[in-house]
Design a protein around this motif. Structure first.
Motif, PDB file in Angstrom:
ATOM      1  N   GLU A 123      19.569  37.731  44.494  1.00  0.00           N
ATOM      2  CA  GLU A 123      18.830  38.997  44.663  1.00  0.00           C
ATOM      3  C   GLU A 123      19.232  40.036  43.622  1.00  0.00           C
ATOM      4  O   GLU A 123      19.170  41.245  43.868  1.00  0.00           O
ATOM      5  N   VAL A 124      19.632  39.549  42.431  1.00  0.00           N
ATOM      6  CA  VAL A 124      20.084  40.484  41.394  1.00  0.00           C
ATOM      7  C   VAL A 124      20.098  39.768  40.039  1.00  0.00           C
ATOM      8  O   VAL A 124      20.097  38.537  39.992  1.00  0.00           O
ATOM      9  N   TYR A 125      20.076  40.555  38.942  1.00  0.00           N
ATOM     10  CA  TYR A 125      20.339  39.998  37.616  1.00  0.00           C
ATOM     11  C   TYR A 125      21.862  40.052  37.436  1.00  0.00           C
ATOM     12  O   TYR A 125      22.406  41.104  37.099  1.00  0.00           O
ATOM     13  N   GLY A 126      22.543  38.953  37.681  1.00  0.00           N
ATOM     14  CA  GLY A 126      24.001  38.946  37.566  1.00  0.00           C
ATOM     15  C   GLY A 126      24.455  39.054  36.117  1.00  0.00           C
ATOM     16  O   GLY A 126      25.273  39.905  35.767  1.00  0.00           O
ATOM     17  N   MET A 127      23.892  38.227  35.263  1.00  0.00           N
ATOM     18  CA  MET A 127      24.392  38.137  33.887  1.00  0.00           C
ATOM     19  C   MET A 127      24.308  39.459  33.133  1.00  0.00           C
ATOM     20  O   MET A 127      25.189  39.797  32.350  1.00  0.00           O
ATOM     21  N   THR A 128      23.260  40.234  33.382  1.00  0.00           N
ATOM     22  CA  THR A 128      23.082  41.483  32.632  1.00  0.00           C
ATOM     23  C   THR A 128      23.644  42.693  33.391  1.00  0.00           C
ATOM     24  O   THR A 128      23.276  43.825  33.127  1.00  0.00           O
ATOM     25  N   SER A 133      16.281  42.616  40.937  1.00  0.00           N
ATOM     26  CA  SER A 133      15.391  41.482  40.622  1.00  0.00           C
ATOM     27  C   SER A 133      14.228  41.513  41.614  1.00  0.00           C
ATOM     28  O   SER A 133      14.200  42.356  42.512  1.00  0.00           O
ATOM     29  N   PRO A 134      13.288  40.577  41.521  1.00  0.00           N
ATOM     30  CA  PRO A 134      12.160  40.599  42.477  1.00  0.00           C
ATOM     31  C   PRO A 134      12.584  40.408  43.930  1.00  0.00           C
ATOM     32  O   PRO A 134      11.876  40.833  44.829  1.00  0.00           O
ATOM     33  N   THR A 135      13.738  39.760  44.179  1.00  0.00           N
ATOM     34  CA  THR A 135      14.143  39.524  45.570  1.00  0.00           C
ATOM     35  C   THR A 135      15.137  40.573  46.090  1.00  0.00           C
ATOM     36  O   THR A 135      15.622  40.462  47.208  1.00  0.00           O
ATOM     37  N   THR A 136      15.440  41.581  45.281  1.00  0.00           N
ATOM     38  CA  THR A 136      16.356  42.649  45.716  1.00  0.00           C
ATOM     39  C   THR A 136      15.757  43.412  46.906  1.00  0.00           C
ATOM     40  O   THR A 136      14.582  43.787  46.862  1.00  0.00           O
ATOM     41  N   PRO A 137      16.560  43.655  47.949  1.00  0.00           N
ATOM     42  CA  PRO A 137      16.044  44.464  49.062  1.00  0.00           C
ATOM     43  C   PRO A 137      15.596  45.846  48.568  1.00  0.00           C
ATOM     44  O   PRO A 137      16.213  46.433  47.675  1.00  0.00           O
ATOM     45  N   ALA A 138      14.534  46.371  49.169  1.00  0.00           N
ATOM     46  CA  ALA A 138      13.919  47.625  48.701  1.00  0.00           C
ATOM     47  C   ALA A 138      14.879  48.807  48.714  1.00  0.00           C
ATOM     48  O   ALA A 138      14.759  49.729  47.903  1.00  0.00           O
ATOM     49  N   ASP A 139      15.864  48.786  49.616  1.00  0.00           N
ATOM     50  CA  ASP A 139      16.766  49.943  49.753  1.00  0.00           C
ATOM     51  C   ASP A 139      18.125  49.718  49.076  1.00  0.00           C
ATOM     52  O   ASP A 139      19.073  50.448  49.345  1.00  0.00           O
ATOM     53  N   TRP A 140      18.223  48.748  48.189  1.00  0.00           N
ATOM     54  CA  TRP A 140      19.508  48.446  47.518  1.00  0.00           C
ATOM     55  C   TRP A 140      19.743  49.472  46.410  1.00  0.00           C
ATOM     56  O   TRP A 140      18.993  49.535  45.436  1.00  0.00           O
ATOM     57  N   GLU A 141      20.766  50.290  46.556  1.00  0.00           N
ATOM     58  CA  GLU A 141      20.940  51.448  45.672  1.00  0.00           C
ATOM     59  C   GLU A 141      22.109  51.312  44.706  1.00  0.00           C
ATOM     60  O   GLU A 141      22.513  52.288  44.075  1.00  0.00           O
ATOM     61  N   ARG A 142      22.666  50.095  44.578  1.00  0.00           N
ATOM     62  CA  ARG A 142      23.873  49.963  43.759  1.00  0.00           C
ATOM     63  C   ARG A 142      23.623  50.112  42.264  1.00  0.00           C
ATOM     64  O   ARG A 142      24.488  50.534  41.524  1.00  0.00           O
ATOM     65  N   PRO A 154      10.346  43.085  48.627  1.00  0.00           N
ATOM     66  CA  PRO A 154      10.903  41.930  47.900  1.00  0.00           C
ATOM     67  C   PRO A 154       9.941  40.744  47.871  1.00  0.00           C
ATOM     68  O   PRO A 154       9.164  40.541  48.802  1.00  0.00           O
ATOM     69  N   PHE A 155      10.011  40.017  46.791  1.00  0.00           N
ATOM     70  CA  PHE A 155       9.273  38.760  46.589  1.00  0.00           C
ATOM     71  C   PHE A 155       9.737  37.761  47.673  1.00  0.00           C
ATOM     72  O   PHE A 155      10.934  37.685  47.978  1.00  0.00           O
ATOM     73  N   GLN A 156       8.830  37.011  48.249  1.00  0.00           N
ATOM     74  CA  GLN A 156       9.153  36.028  49.304  1.00  0.00           C
ATOM     75  C   GLN A 156       9.002  34.632  48.706  1.00  0.00           C
ATOM     76  O   GLN A 156       7.910  34.044  48.770  1.00  0.00           O
ATOM     77  N   PRO A 157      10.055  34.091  48.088  1.00  0.00           N
ATOM     78  CA  PRO A 157       9.893  32.853  47.295  1.00  0.00           C
ATOM     79  C   PRO A 157       9.259  31.686  48.057  1.00  0.00           C
ATOM     80  O   PRO A 157       8.366  31.021  47.521  1.00  0.00           O
ATOM     81  N   CYS A 158       9.699  31.453  49.290  1.00  0.00           N
ATOM     82  CA  CYS A 158       9.181  30.266  49.998  1.00  0.00           C
ATOM     83  C   CYS A 158       7.718  30.469  50.405  1.00  0.00           C
ATOM     84  O   CYS A 158       6.903  29.545  50.293  1.00  0.00           O
ATOM     85  N   ALA A 159       7.388  31.677  50.872  1.00  0.00           N
ATOM     86  CA  ALA A 159       6.005  31.937  51.269  1.00  0.00           C
ATOM     87  C   ALA A 159       5.084  31.860  50.051  1.00  0.00           C
ATOM     88  O   ALA A 159       3.960  31.342  50.130  1.00  0.00           O
ATOM     89  N   ILE A 160       5.570  32.343  48.911  1.00  0.00           N
ATOM     90  CA  ILE A 160       4.746  32.314  47.696  1.00  0.00           C
ATOM     91  C   ILE A 160       4.584  30.872  47.205  1.00  0.00           C
ATOM     92  O   ILE A 160       3.499  30.469  46.780  1.00  0.00           O
ATOM     93  N   ALA A 161       5.664  30.088  47.315  1.00  0.00           N
ATOM     94  CA  ALA A 161       5.568  28.673  46.926  1.00  0.00           C
ATOM     95  C   ALA A 161       4.518  27.961  47.774  1.00  0.00           C
ATOM     96  O   ALA A 161       3.716  27.159  47.270  1.00  0.00           O
ATOM     97  N   LEU A 162       4.492  28.288  49.057  1.00  0.00           N
ATOM     98  CA  LEU A 162       3.516  27.654  49.961  1.00  0.00           C
ATOM     99  C   LEU A 162       2.092  28.058  49.551  1.00  0.00           C
ATOM    100  O   LEU A 162       1.205  27.202  49.425  1.00  0.00           O
ATOM    101  N   ALA A 163       1.899  29.356  49.329  1.00  0.00           N
ATOM    102  CA  ALA A 163       0.562  29.833  48.960  1.00  0.00           C
ATOM    103  C   ALA A 163       0.107  29.238  47.636  1.00  0.00           C
ATOM    104  O   ALA A 163      -1.090  29.004  47.417  1.00  0.00           O
TER     105      ALA A 163
END
Ligand SMILES: Cc1ncc(C[n+]2csc(CCOP(=O)(O)OP(=O)(O)O)c2C)c(N)n1
Ligand code: SF4
Ligand SMILES: [Mg+2]
Length: 275
Positions: A123-128, A133-142, A154-163
């Motif tokens: 849920e984050v760009y670790g390397m940079t 990222s797209p899966t970051t929770p909407a209220d993540w303020e770090r 946030p992007f829902q990877p499994c639901a989007i894969a299904l669709a």
């Protein structure tokens, strides 16, 4: 050749991941799965994009390719189409797969090439250094870039894969390498595009993800289902922290039988001339 141990599927290169990074568990799980399947090294390949998670191929003894950011799936697709005899694993992070590579993800799901795609979702760009990222929770303020949160759903990877048409959809946790290894074996046995979202904590930029250990639980349902409507109801109703193989429903793989029989050169694929 006698079967290799999980350790023999690791390379001599020591990972540079932070101590406690979830990606260690994913590396262990992949190597356990390869050993369980007794896959010969020369019959398998692992392809990644760019990111902390995308370093993983170098830590295995498989043939591999550390591609361009967001491009693990196009490279893996090309390899599998040219060499259908290989077992191909594409891997990467949530930024790699759902931001810059998001379009490739959608089209890989609908194209249905017979390969396994494992996303280490922290849920984050670790390397940079910790951007949303797209899966970051909407209220993540770090992150200093999003001091008031992303304020985006946030992007829902499994639901989007299904669709988008993926035939095999699963969610796993890096803290359970044995469970993930079993899932990778199932995914590899599946004929078609198999997607596994692995919740893999970034201990450095999202220390709150340590709490996943207590929060992760199995879906607790009779899974997998093969009905997309039932799968959609499960995936839209869950909190993103349930694990299991949710959906398995094979359909014809791409390319069709006429092109599956023999490995092809790039020239043959490009229309019959050598390049
Ligand atoms: C074309 C391009 N754009 C941006 C970058 C910078 N960049 C490197 S890794 C990365 C994000 C990685 O995030 P993720 O895929 O989630 O991997 P993680 O490090 O979290 O495992 C970005 C934006 C790049 N290398 N190439
Ligand atoms: S920055 Fe995060 S994702 Fe990258 S190695 Fe460290 S813990 Fe893992
Ligand atoms: Mg990430």
């Amino acid at each position: 050749m006698s079967a290799l141990t999980a350790k023999q599927y690791k390379s001599d290169i020591k990972p540079v991941w932070c101590p406690g990074c979830g990606d260690y568990g994913v590396l262990n799980a992949i190597c356990k799965a390869l050993a369980a399947m007794e896959l010969p090294l020369e019959q398998s390949a692992i392809i990644s994009g760019i990111g902390c998670s995308s370093r993983l191929p170098a830590y295995t003894s498989l043939y591999g390719f550390h591609a361009v950011h967001g491009r693990a799936l196009p490279v893996a697709t090309g390899l599998k189409v040219a060499r259908p005899d290989l077992q191909v694993f594409a891997i990467g992070g949530d930024g790699d797969g759902f931001s810059i590579g998001g379009n490739h993800f959608l089209h890989a799901c609908r194209r249905n090439v017979n390969l396994v795609y494992i996303v280490m979702d922290n849920e984050v760009y670790g390397m940079t250094k910790g951007q949303a990222s797209p899966t970051t929770p909407a209220d993540w303020e770090r992150s200093k870039l999003t001091p008031h949160g992303t304020q985006m759903r946030p992007f829902q990877p499994c639901a989007i894969a299904l669709a988008a048409g993926a035939g095999f959809i699963a969610r796993a946790y890096s803290g359970d390498p044995n469970g993930l290894a079993r899932m990778i074996v199932e995914a590899n046995n599946f004929e078609g595009f198999a997607f596994i979202q692995v919740l893999s904590q970034c201990i450095t930029f999202c220390p709150e993800q340590k709490g996943w250990k207590q929060q992760i639980k199995p879906f607790g349902l009779d899974l997998p289902v093969d009905d997309p409507v039932t799968a959609a109801n499960i995936l839209h109703g869950d909190d993103g922290l349930a694990t299991g193989i949710v959906y398995a429903n094979p359909r014809p793989v791409w390319p069709g039988d006429s092109r599956k029989a023999e490995p092809q050169t790039i020239g043959e694929l490009a229309g019959g001339f050598e390049i």
